[in-house]
Design an enzyme around this catalytic site. Structure first.
Site: not given
Length: 481
Positions: A174, A385
């Site tokens: 993730h 991110d």
């Protein structure tokens, strides 16, 4: 709604055809005054995507409760089969706070904060990964599909395959996977690569992340790659492991429906009223994490106020939900953010009208949707991110196709949301210019940009993400070629 702990019907050895393995369970443990334990759902994007699959397949979710203590074992909550893995206080400190969040997290986020390398942390990481792998091996039916999630469990694929070669194993990362020059700093780089290669399919947020992993296979493990495939030799013969991008998303329809609710729309109007009906309301919503670029955002906003480039009445609401508060780097970040907010408000604020409203707390989805509706400009400026779902959530809530998004190019979302104003958050002047452009956008341009982004998040929602990964996994060879 609370969920009461009870034995899971049918749980036991080799019982489930679909197994999710994640560092956390989708429920939180709650103890009443009498010491009785119940389980409260903690819904998120992952459980939203996988719950229908789990229910259809009679699947089970393996994870940690979030508290130190004995393993809860198998139980049922909210109709889902769950299996709790226990961690001791020492393991929480060394495995979770240590190796996962003070070694891997900063390393995988481009060393924004220096990672620490301690052998005792690595040993705890190995031990906990073994425990998760053993639980998955016990709960998976013959030939089952097992989907393992995220950086806390990178050794589980290999450990699980060593116990259950009959399983079809997927892994999804993730967070970013760093370039090899950064990843190479990890003393246990080869072990991590080999651990991940126990999977049949490895999913990443961006193509660049998958490419970085393939580079690590070549340089850390000496393996040959071809396209998206790595050939791995093992006891049962050679296997082909695939590594590809599967950008994660959100429950777009569900969040859009929440934003249409009368009480949410009313709350949105109340927020703007409480803030004095600003000409431009800007919003930042982040975990309080050094990767999120909150200080860069505040610096740019403060300089714009100094230069009087934002009009007479502009307000920034910054929500920073608490995160890893026992980790020193996070404590220091909180102090820096609060001091920066105080300086801006001290210089530019008036009685009852500060230019920055800083909220160090978490909110339910309805309040978040009201904030998204209230904001004219959404500021999403991480330094690094994997995806950043906040950007997609803002877009999903803008049912009237108004609003503007300022988005860091160092997010996975930047690959998908073509209507955003993309920025390099390190370039403060460029960030300031983008904020001004977003704040002064014409209604027609706003609609054009937002319509493009809404189409993307509607067509590529979290269900699409899960289905695309699992469909690809189902097509991978489940036995040595």
């Amino acid at each position: 709604m609370s969920a009461t702990k009870k034995p899971a019907d049918g749980a036991g050895e080799h019982a489930h055809k679909f197994v999710v393995v994640a560092s956390r369970l989708p429920v939180d443990r709650v103890e009443d005054q009498d010491g009785e334990t119940s389980w409260r759902p903690s819904p998120g994007g992952l459980v939203t995507a996988l719950e229908p699959v789990m229910r259809e397949a009679g699947g089970i979710w393996i994870g940690w409760s979030g508290d130190a203590g004995p393993a809860p074992g198998a139980f049922e909550a909210d109709g889902l089969h769950l299996f709790g893995v226990g961690l001791s206080e020492t393991e929480v400190r060394r495995y979770y706070e240590g190796f996962a969040n003070a070694t891997l997290w900063p390393l995988y986020h481009d060393v924004i904060s220096p990672p620490a390398f301690h052998r005792s942390w690595w040993e705890a990481y190995v031990a906990v990964n073994r425990r998760f792998a053993a639980a998955a091996a016990e709960q998976a039916a013959p030939g089952a599909t097992v989907w393992i999630h995220d950086y806390q469990l990178q050794l589980v694929p290999k450990l699980l395959r060593e116990q259950r070669s009959d399983l079809r194993i997927g892994f999804f990362n993730h967070i970013p996977f760093p370039a090899y020059e950064i990843f190479a700093q990890l003393p246990w780089r080869r072990q991590v690569v080999e651990g991940l290669l126990g999977a049949d399919l490895l999913g990443f947020q961006r193509r660049a992340d998958a490419g970085n992993f393939l580079s690590a296979c070549r340089r850390a493990a000496g393996l040959t790659t071809k396209g998206q495939t790595v050939r791995v030799d093992g006891p049962g013969g050679p296997r082909e492991v695939q590594a590809a991008a599967f950008p994660i998303s959100i429950d777009t329809a569900g969040l859009s429906d929440i934003a249409r609710q009368d009480d949410v729309r009313k709350r949105s109007a109340e927020i703007r009223e409480a803030l004095g009906q600003p000409e431009v309301l800007m919003l930042g919503i982040d975990r309080l994490d050094y990767t999120k670029g909150i200080l860069h955002r505040l610096r740019a906003y403060g300089e714009l106020l100094n230069e009087d480039r934002l009009g007479a009445h502009t307000v920034l609401v910054q929500v920073a939900s608490p995160s890893r508060e026992r980790v020193e780097a996070y404590q220091e970040l909180r102090d820096d953010v609060e001091q920066t907010v105080s300086r801006i408000n001290g210089r530019h604020g008036e009685v009852g009208s500060p230019p920055v409203h800083y909220l160090h707390q978490s909110y339910p989805r309805e309040e978040m949707a009201a904030l998204y509706l209230a904001a004219d400009v959404m500021l999403v400026t991480p330094l690094r991110d994997g995806m950043n779902l906040v950007a997609k959530e803002y877009v999903a809530c803008r049912n009237d196709e108004s609003g503007a998004l300022v988005l860091s190019e160092f997010t996975g979302a930047a690959d998908e949301l073509a209507g955003a104003f993309l920025v390099n958050p390190h370039d403060i002047e460029g960030l300031k210019d983008a904020i001004v452009r977003a704040a002064t956008i014409s209604p027609a341009e706003a609609r054009r940009r937002m319509r493009t982004m809404r189409r993307r998040v509607r067509e590529h929602d979290v269900a699409y993400w899960a289905a695309s990964f699992l469909d690809r996994l189902s097509q991978t060879p489940s036995s040595p070629s």
